[in-house]
Write a protein that holds these residues in place. Sequence first.
Motif, PDB file in Angstrom:
ATOM      1  N   ASN A  38       0.756  -1.052  -0.129  1.00  0.00           N
ATOM      2  CA  ASN A  38       0.040  -0.076   0.016  1.00  0.00           C
ATOM      3  C   ASN A  38       1.042   1.368   0.011  1.00  0.00           C
ATOM      4  O   ASN A  38       2.011   1.164   0.258  1.00  0.00           O
ATOM      5  N   PRO A  39       0.249   2.390  -0.216  1.00  0.00           N
ATOM      6  CA  PRO A  39       1.203   3.640  -0.338  1.00  0.00           C
ATOM      7  C   PRO A  39       1.410   3.889   1.209  1.00  0.00           C
ATOM      8  O   PRO A  39       0.982   3.697   2.047  1.00  0.00           O
ATOM      9  N   ILE A  40       2.511   4.165   1.331  1.00  0.00           N
ATOM     10  CA  ILE A  40       3.390   4.634   2.586  1.00  0.00           C
ATOM     11  C   ILE A  40       2.291   5.442   3.190  1.00  0.00           C
ATOM     12  O   ILE A  40       1.905   6.490   3.101  1.00  0.00           O
ATOM     13  N   ALA A  41       2.084   5.076   4.591  1.00  0.00           N
ATOM     14  CA  ALA A  41       1.518   5.729   5.680  1.00  0.00           C
ATOM     15  C   ALA A  41       2.482   6.264   6.862  1.00  0.00           C
ATOM     16  O   ALA A  41       2.647   5.165   7.549  1.00  0.00           O
ATOM     17  N   LYS A  42       2.807   7.096   6.897  1.00  0.00           N
ATOM     18  CA  LYS A  42       4.070   7.590   7.758  1.00  0.00           C
ATOM     19  C   LYS A  42       3.781   7.052   9.212  1.00  0.00           C
ATOM     20  O   LYS A  42       4.885   6.546   9.512  1.00  0.00           O
ATOM     21  N   SER A  43       2.879   7.152   9.709  1.00  0.00           N
ATOM     22  CA  SER A  43       2.554   6.827  11.270  1.00  0.00           C
ATOM     23  C   SER A  43       2.600   5.342  11.366  1.00  0.00           C
ATOM     24  O   SER A  43       3.274   4.869  12.233  1.00  0.00           O
ATOM     25  N   ALA A  44       2.044   4.769  10.489  1.00  0.00           N
ATOM     26  CA  ALA A  44       2.212   3.133  10.365  1.00  0.00           C
ATOM     27  C   ALA A  44       3.542   2.636  10.361  1.00  0.00           C
ATOM     28  O   ALA A  44       3.806   1.929  10.992  1.00  0.00           O
ATOM     29  N   VAL A  45       4.187   3.268   9.390  1.00  0.00           N
ATOM     30  CA  VAL A  45       5.630   2.777   9.299  1.00  0.00           C
ATOM     31  C   VAL A  45       6.793   3.034  10.512  1.00  0.00           C
ATOM     32  O   VAL A  45       7.430   2.234  10.897  1.00  0.00           O
ATOM     33  N   GLN A  46       6.234   4.193  10.815  1.00  0.00           N
ATOM     34  CA  GLN A  46       6.972   4.634  12.150  1.00  0.00           C
ATOM     35  C   GLN A  46       6.889   3.900  13.494  1.00  0.00           C
ATOM     36  O   GLN A  46       7.681   3.407  13.971  1.00  0.00           O
ATOM     37  N   SER A  47       5.399   3.308  13.434  1.00  0.00           N
ATOM     38  CA  SER A  47       5.100   2.360  14.489  1.00  0.00           C
ATOM     39  C   SER A  47       5.946   1.171  14.204  1.00  0.00           C
ATOM     40  O   SER A  47       6.173   0.660  15.155  1.00  0.00           O
ATOM     41  N   ALA A  48       5.863   0.706  13.229  1.00  0.00           N
ATOM     42  CA  ALA A  48       6.669  -0.400  12.715  1.00  0.00           C
ATOM     43  C   ALA A  48       7.920  -0.498  13.015  1.00  0.00           C
ATOM     44  O   ALA A  48       8.608  -1.461  13.537  1.00  0.00           O
ATOM     45  N   LEU A  49       8.694   0.516  12.699  1.00  0.00           N
ATOM     46  CA  LEU A  49      10.126   0.812  12.941  1.00  0.00           C
ATOM     47  C   LEU A  49      10.378   0.801  14.372  1.00  0.00           C
ATOM     48  O   LEU A  49      11.203   0.086  14.860  1.00  0.00           O
ATOM     49  N   ASP A  50       9.674   1.433  15.182  1.00  0.00           N
ATOM     50  CA  ASP A  50       9.726   1.302  16.618  1.00  0.00           C
ATOM     51  C   ASP A  50       9.761  -0.083  17.390  1.00  0.00           C
ATOM     52  O   ASP A  50      10.215  -0.043  18.322  1.00  0.00           O
ATOM     53  N   HIS A  51       8.938  -0.805  16.492  1.00  0.00           N
ATOM     54  CA  HIS A  51       8.607  -2.349  17.201  1.00  0.00           C
ATOM     55  C   HIS A  51      10.011  -2.835  16.711  1.00  0.00           C
ATOM     56  O   HIS A  51      10.312  -3.888  17.891  1.00  0.00           O
ATOM     57  N   PHE A  52      11.062  -2.671  16.033  1.00  0.00           N
ATOM     58  CA  PHE A  52      12.048  -3.325  15.886  1.00  0.00           C
ATOM     59  C   PHE A  52      13.444  -2.709  16.596  1.00  0.00           C
ATOM     60  O   PHE A  52      14.709  -3.350  16.572  1.00  0.00           O
ATOM     61  N   LEU A  53      13.198  -1.499  17.168  1.00  0.00           N
ATOM     62  CA  LEU A  53      14.319  -0.743  17.877  1.00  0.00           C
ATOM     63  C   LEU A  53      14.968  -1.736  19.006  1.00  0.00           C
ATOM     64  O   LEU A  53      14.292  -2.315  19.603  1.00  0.00           O
ATOM     65  N   ASN A  54      16.242  -1.348  19.236  1.00  0.00           N
ATOM     66  CA  ASN A  54      17.082  -2.384  20.210  1.00  0.00           C
ATOM     67  C   ASN A  54      17.043  -3.546  20.279  1.00  0.00           C
ATOM     68  O   ASN A  54      17.124  -4.474  21.268  1.00  0.00           O
ATOM     69  N   ARG A  55      16.581  -4.369  19.144  1.00  0.00           N
ATOM     70  CA  ARG A  55      16.684  -5.712  18.853  1.00  0.00           C
ATOM     71  C   ARG A  55      17.251  -6.269  17.511  1.00  0.00           C
ATOM     72  O   ARG A  55      17.594  -5.690  16.595  1.00  0.00           O
ATOM     73  N   ASP A  56      18.030  -7.235  17.752  1.00  0.00           N
ATOM     74  CA  ASP A  56      18.631  -8.052  16.570  1.00  0.00           C
ATOM     75  C   ASP A  56      17.718  -8.140  15.338  1.00  0.00           C
ATOM     76  O   ASP A  56      16.650  -8.903  15.785  1.00  0.00           O
ATOM     77  N   VAL A  57      17.753  -7.675  14.226  1.00  0.00           N
ATOM     78  CA  VAL A  57      16.826  -7.870  13.304  1.00  0.00           C
ATOM     79  C   VAL A  57      17.662  -8.261  11.990  1.00  0.00           C
ATOM     80  O   VAL A  57      18.921  -8.072  11.699  1.00  0.00           O
ATOM     81  N   TYR A  58      17.046  -8.792  11.080  1.00  0.00           N
ATOM     82  CA  TYR A  58      17.526  -9.069   9.815  1.00  0.00           C
ATOM     83  C   TYR A  58      17.226  -8.282   8.761  1.00  0.00           C
ATOM     84  O   TYR A  58      15.999  -7.676   8.801  1.00  0.00           O
ATOM     85  N   LEU A  59      18.076  -7.652   7.886  1.00  0.00           N
ATOM     86  CA  LEU A  59      17.825  -6.465   6.681  1.00  0.00           C
ATOM     87  C   LEU A  59      17.969  -7.381   5.602  1.00  0.00           C
ATOM     88  O   LEU A  59      19.029  -7.871   5.153  1.00  0.00           O
ATOM     89  N   HIS A  60      17.185  -6.876   4.907  1.00  0.00           N
ATOM     90  CA  HIS A  60      17.137  -6.931   3.291  1.00  0.00           C
ATOM     91  C   HIS A  60      17.193  -5.418   2.718  1.00  0.00           C
ATOM     92  O   HIS A  60      16.209  -4.804   2.972  1.00  0.00           O
ATOM     93  N   LEU A  61      18.189  -5.037   1.866  1.00  0.00           N
ATOM     94  CA  LEU A  61      18.268  -3.758   1.255  1.00  0.00           C
ATOM     95  C   LEU A  61      18.693  -3.870  -0.187  1.00  0.00           C
ATOM     96  O   LEU A  61      19.817  -4.672  -0.257  1.00  0.00           O
ATOM     97  N   GLU A  62      17.905  -3.381  -1.002  1.00  0.00           N
ATOM     98  CA  GLU A  62      18.511  -3.443  -2.420  1.00  0.00           C
ATOM     99  C   GLU A  62      18.124  -2.259  -3.198  1.00  0.00           C
ATOM    100  O   GLU A  62      17.171  -1.733  -2.837  1.00  0.00           O
ATOM    101  N   THR A  63      18.849  -1.793  -3.994  1.00  0.00           N
ATOM    102  CA  THR A  63      18.627  -0.626  -4.975  1.00  0.00           C
ATOM    103  C   THR A  63      19.136  -1.229  -6.553  1.00  0.00           C
ATOM    104  O   THR A  63      19.893  -1.759  -6.581  1.00  0.00           O
ATOM    105  N   THR A  64      18.400  -0.762  -7.300  1.00  0.00           N
ATOM    106  CA  THR A  64      18.499  -0.915  -8.757  1.00  0.00           C
ATOM    107  C   THR A  64      18.180  -0.071  -9.777  1.00  0.00           C
ATOM    108  O   THR A  64      17.003   0.480  -9.455  1.00  0.00           O
ATOM    109  N   ASN A  65      18.615   0.263 -10.578  1.00  0.00           N
ATOM    110  CA  ASN A  65      18.115   0.869 -11.845  1.00  0.00           C
ATOM    111  C   ASN A  65      18.235  -0.242 -12.810  1.00  0.00           C
ATOM    112  O   ASN A  65      17.713  -0.251 -14.153  1.00  0.00           O
ATOM    113  N   GLY A  66      19.239  -1.084 -12.709  1.00  0.00           N
ATOM    114  CA  GLY A  66      19.199  -2.606 -13.390  1.00  0.00           C
ATOM    115  C   GLY A  66      18.815  -2.438 -15.054  1.00  0.00           C
ATOM    116  O   GLY A  66      19.397  -1.717 -15.674  1.00  0.00           O
ATOM    117  N   ALA A  67      18.115  -3.577 -15.234  1.00  0.00           N
ATOM    118  CA  ALA A  67      17.723  -3.491 -16.680  1.00  0.00           C
ATOM    119  C   ALA A  67      16.878  -2.496 -17.303  1.00  0.00           C
ATOM    120  O   ALA A  67      16.953  -2.177 -18.294  1.00  0.00           O
TER     121      ALA A  67
END
Length: 152
Positions: A38-67
């Motif tokens: 869904n389109p980003i809702a800042k407050s929902a994303v911020q709440s989700a980020l806060d849920h991961f604070l100060n805990r070991d988490v797994y990250l997936h990050l990618e950027t591409t302009n690729g093909a």
Amino acid sequence: MKCDPFLKMEISGANENERQIVYNEKELLLLRWYKLMNPIAKSAVQSALDHFLNRDVYLHLETTNGAYAVHKQESTMTVGAYIRNGRICFGRGVITGEGPYRVGLKMEIGWVYAEGLTDFEIDQAGRLLLAGHDQEGRLAVALELSFTPFDL
């Protein structure tokens, strides 16, 4: 029928809800992921980020302009970055901007940063999935957080 050069699949249908995949299982998963976002809702994303604070988490990050870049202009340099299942701990996570958005994760000795984010999902496993799609719906950036490793 049109072909998305990044996903290497053919898509049919008049709109996003009618898209059908005619390629392989991995790309079916990618299309499913895109359709559920869904389109980003800042407050929902911020709440989700806060849920991961100060805990070991797994990250997936990618950027591409690729093909995309090569497909439109052969002389354009293809660029990208990719990390999957990088384990991090961040004490501050912030979403900023008015869209497209930026997310910064402040770790003890550095930052993880993604810019150009447009869409999000919190899936059934509790993972935060953020993506930036261009005007044609192609993935340009993805940032995902999870308490368990992502499938390879």
